[in-house]
Enzyme design. Sequence first.
Site, PDB file in Angstrom:
ATOM      1  N   ASP A   6       0.858  -1.185   0.000  1.00 52.40           N
ATOM      2  CA  ASP A   6       0.000   0.000   0.000  1.00 52.40           C
ATOM      3  C   ASP A   6       0.894   1.234   0.000  1.00 52.40           C
ATOM      4  O   ASP A   6       1.488   1.574   1.021  1.00 52.40           O
ATOM      5  CB  ASP A   6      -0.914  -0.007   1.230  1.00 52.40           C
ATOM      6  CG  ASP A   6      -1.664   1.300   1.411  1.00 52.40           C
ATOM      7  OD1 ASP A   6      -2.023   1.921   0.390  1.00 52.40           O
ATOM      8  OD2 ASP A   6      -1.882   1.710   2.571  1.00 52.40           O
ATOM      9  N   THR A  10       2.450   9.587   2.157  1.00 48.87           N
ATOM     10  CA  THR A  10       3.427   9.813   3.220  1.00 48.87           C
ATOM     11  C   THR A  10       4.204   8.556   3.566  1.00 48.87           C
ATOM     12  O   THR A  10       5.425   8.586   3.697  1.00 48.87           O
ATOM     13  CB  THR A  10       2.730  10.342   4.487  1.00 48.87           C
ATOM     14  OG1 THR A  10       1.979  11.521   4.152  1.00 48.87           O
ATOM     15  CG2 THR A  10       3.745  10.685   5.562  1.00 48.87           C
ATOM     16  N   GLY A 107      -9.722   6.742  -5.491  1.00 47.62           N
ATOM     17  CA  GLY A 107      -8.382   6.392  -5.060  1.00 47.62           C
ATOM     18  C   GLY A 107      -8.295   4.893  -4.792  1.00 47.62           C
ATOM     19  O   GLY A 107      -9.189   4.322  -4.170  1.00 47.62           O
ATOM     20  N   ASP A 109      -6.587   3.154  -2.733  1.00 48.77           N
ATOM     21  CA  ASP A 109      -6.601   2.796  -1.307  1.00 48.77           C
ATOM     22  C   ASP A 109      -8.016   2.855  -0.748  1.00 48.77           C
ATOM     23  O   ASP A 109      -8.400   2.027   0.095  1.00 48.77           O
ATOM     24  CB  ASP A 109      -5.676   3.724  -0.526  1.00 48.77           C
ATOM     25  CG  ASP A 109      -5.997   5.204  -0.727  1.00 48.77           C
ATOM     26  OD1 ASP A 109      -6.528   5.574  -1.801  1.00 48.77           O
ATOM     27  OD2 ASP A 109      -5.707   6.007   0.176  1.00 48.77           O
ATOM     28  N   ARG A 110      -8.816   3.805  -1.215  1.00 46.26           N
ATOM     29  CA  ARG A 110     -10.200   3.924  -0.752  1.00 46.26           C
ATOM     30  C   ARG A 110     -11.015   2.718  -1.182  1.00 46.26           C
ATOM     31  O   ARG A 110     -11.822   2.180  -0.411  1.00 46.26           O
ATOM     32  CB  ARG A 110     -10.815   5.212  -1.279  1.00 46.26           C
ATOM     33  CG  ARG A 110     -10.126   6.475  -0.758  1.00 46.26           C
ATOM     34  CD  ARG A 110     -10.606   7.714  -1.489  1.00 46.26           C
ATOM     35  NE  ARG A 110     -12.042   7.902  -1.309  1.00 46.26           N
ATOM     36  CZ  ARG A 110     -12.784   8.675  -2.089  1.00 46.26           C
ATOM     37  NH1 ARG A 110     -12.244   9.315  -3.114  1.00 46.26           N
ATOM     38  NH2 ARG A 110     -14.071   8.808  -1.854  1.00 46.26           N
ATOM     39  N   ASP A 129     -10.480   6.886   7.028  1.00 43.14           N
ATOM     40  CA  ASP A 129      -9.034   6.700   6.876  1.00 43.14           C
ATOM     41  C   ASP A 129      -8.312   7.983   7.290  1.00 43.14           C
ATOM     42  O   ASP A 129      -8.447   9.024   6.652  1.00 43.14           O
ATOM     43  CB  ASP A 129      -8.702   6.346   5.427  1.00 43.14           C
ATOM     44  CG  ASP A 129      -7.261   5.883   5.256  1.00 43.14           C
ATOM     45  OD1 ASP A 129      -6.446   6.073   6.181  1.00 43.14           O
ATOM     46  OD2 ASP A 129      -6.939   5.339   4.180  1.00 43.14           O
ATOM     47  N   THR A 132      -2.891  11.003   4.843  1.00 37.63           N
ATOM     48  CA  THR A 132      -2.533  12.326   4.357  1.00 37.63           C
ATOM     49  C   THR A 132      -3.779  13.179   4.182  1.00 37.63           C
ATOM     50  O   THR A 132      -3.794  14.378   4.468  1.00 37.63           O
ATOM     51  CB  THR A 132      -1.763  12.213   3.033  1.00 37.63           C
ATOM     52  OG1 THR A 132      -0.629  11.366   3.229  1.00 37.63           O
ATOM     53  CG2 THR A 132      -1.294  13.570   2.561  1.00 37.63           C
ATOM     54  N   THR A 184       0.076  27.750  24.706  1.00 32.08           N
ATOM     55  CA  THR A 184      -0.208  27.776  23.274  1.00 32.08           C
ATOM     56  C   THR A 184      -0.142  26.366  22.687  1.00 32.08           C
ATOM     57  O   THR A 184      -0.983  25.986  21.860  1.00 32.08           O
ATOM     58  CB  THR A 184       0.792  28.694  22.542  1.00 32.08           C
ATOM     59  OG1 THR A 184       0.685  30.014  23.077  1.00 32.08           O
ATOM     60  CG2 THR A 184       0.520  28.726  21.054  1.00 32.08           C
TER      61      THR A 184
END
Length: 254
Positions: A6, A10, A107, A109-110, A129, A132, A184
Site C-alpha cells: 500500500d 506519506t 483512489g 486505497d479507498r 481513513d 494524508t 499555546t
Amino acid sequence: MLLVVDVGNTQTHFGTYQGDELVEHWRFATVRTSTADELGAALRNLLELRGIGLADLTASIVSSTVPQLRPEWQAMAERYLDHEMLVVGPGMRTGMPLRYDNPREIGPDRLVNAVAAYDRVQACCCVVDFGTALTFDPVSKDGEYLGGIIAPGIEISMEALTSRAAALPRIDLVAPRTLIGKTTVDAIRSGVMYGYAGQVDGILRRLRGELGEEMEAIATGGLAIHIVPFCDEIDDTDDLLTLTGLRLLHERNA
C-alpha cells in the site's frame, strides 16, 4: 507467499501473507523518486530481518496513490521477484458495484479499504481513513461503494497553521491535558484533537441519518490512534484494513 503493498503519499505499508495469515508487515517513508532497484533493495533488507527471502514471494499486488511509483513497483517485481505484480486500478475485479460518476477517479486505497470493510461486516459500513487526507467511504448493506467524503488530513492542517501563523509552534500529536489549553501548545493540541474528533463524529452522524440505517464505522490509517480515542461515532479501528483488502483483491483476480 503473497506480498501486498500500500503506497501512500506519506508512508508505504507492506506485508506478507501465507494464505489468510499475515506473517509480518512494515512501514517506511514514501519517496516519490524511488527507482525499482531502490525499492527492491529496501524490500529485501526488511524481509531479511524476519528471515524471509525474495524467492519466498510468489505473488504480489500493489495499491498506489502516487502514480509515478506504480510502474517502479511493477518493474521491481519483474526484476527481483520474477513475476508480474497486480496493480489496483480500472478493470480489476472487485466484487463491489461502484456507484460513482467516474469510477476511475476513486483512489485505489479507498476502494481497497471499502472491499475489506464490507467483507468484514457484511453490512452497511463506512471506512474513516486517517492518512494524508481524511477520507470517508460508505458502503451500502448490499455491498455497493456509494461514494466518499475527502477533507484535509491532520498533518496537512497542522503544517498550514504553523506555516501561515509565524508565532505558532509545531506540535507533536499527543493528548491535550485539558480541553481549555493553558499554554499555546496545549491550545493547538486541543483544537487539533477535539476539532478532528468533532469533524469525524459530525460527518458520521450525518451519514447515518442520510443512509437511514445502521452503519458500522471502521477507522484505519497511521494517525487513527491519535484521534479515535476522542471520537464517539467510531465503532472499531483496524490498522491492517488496507493490507487485508489487498489480499482479498488478489484472491479475486488471481
